[in-house]
Design a protein around this motif. Structure first.
Motif: not given
Length: 201
Positions: A48-53, A61-66, A70-80
């Motif tokens: 859960s600490h990873f997102l802050h950095m 959530t920080a946990q879901r973001f991480y 790790i699962d290779g499922k984060l997309a460009a639309g998930d963050f700004e």
């Protein structure tokens, strides 16, 4: 350098994989030389600490973001990326974070110069580009921020780290040495008495 969303995504996902290998669920014992003698701190890293950095802004959530990293499922639309350039500055040094406590580094108390930073002290590399801010915790301290800055501009006094040891968060003692200053021997370090039962080298 200004990163676009695709470049930012690649940096974040690649660093998350290294974070999982080198830092997640691990505690580090940092022994350093101060004006008061040999001192130490214990710092721990969780998923859960990873997102802050990263500096990324997201509704996840920080946990879901991480987990998505790790699962290779984060997309460009998930963050700004913020318009002030904060994320851009962090992304420049984010890849160095997993290696910080495996190499020569420095530690120092945060200088409260009027800048709002929720950190008690910083650990930074000797290349004068990476500083990770930590807050004091009940059992171990935890990371709260990342700066693309020379630690000597953020802390005083800035002290030399002599050795760093690692363990899993649920282990009873530190048994793995990740960094040892040149000329020192791990088994002959002048460590404080209270560490004798927690340090096995």
């Amino acid at each position: 350098m200004k990163y676009d969303k695709k470049q930012a995504l690649n940096i974040i996902v690649a660093t998350a994989a290294n974070y999982k290998e080198k830092l997640e669920d691990k505690h580090f014992l940092i022994i350093y030389q101060s004006e008061k003698g040999i001192q130490y701190i214990q710092a721990g890293f969780r998923s859960s600490h990873f997102l802050h950095m990263t500096g990324a802004e997201t509704k996840l959530t920080a946990q879901r973001f991480y987990e998505r990293c790790i699962d290779g499922k984060l997309a460009a639309g998930d963050f700004e990326l913020d318009s002030k350039g904060n994320a851009q500055r962090k992304l420049e040094v984010l890849p160095y974070v997993p290696e910080l406590l495996y190499n020569n580094c420095m530690i120092g108390n945060f200088i409260n110069s009027g800048i709002y930073i929720r950190a008690d002290y910083f650990v930074g590399n000797t290349k004068a580009v990476l500083s990770v801010g930590f807050r004091f915790g009940k059992k171990v301290d935890y990371p709260v921020t990342l700066y693309n800055e020379d630690i000597r501009k953020l802390s005083s006094p800035t002290c030399k780290v002599l050795a760093i040891f690692r363990k899993r968060f649920d282990d009873g003692f530190y048994g793995k040495c990740t960094y040892l200053s040149k000329g020192l021997q791990a088994e002959k370090l002048p460590v404080p008495k209270e560490l004798k039962g927690f340090l096995k080298v």
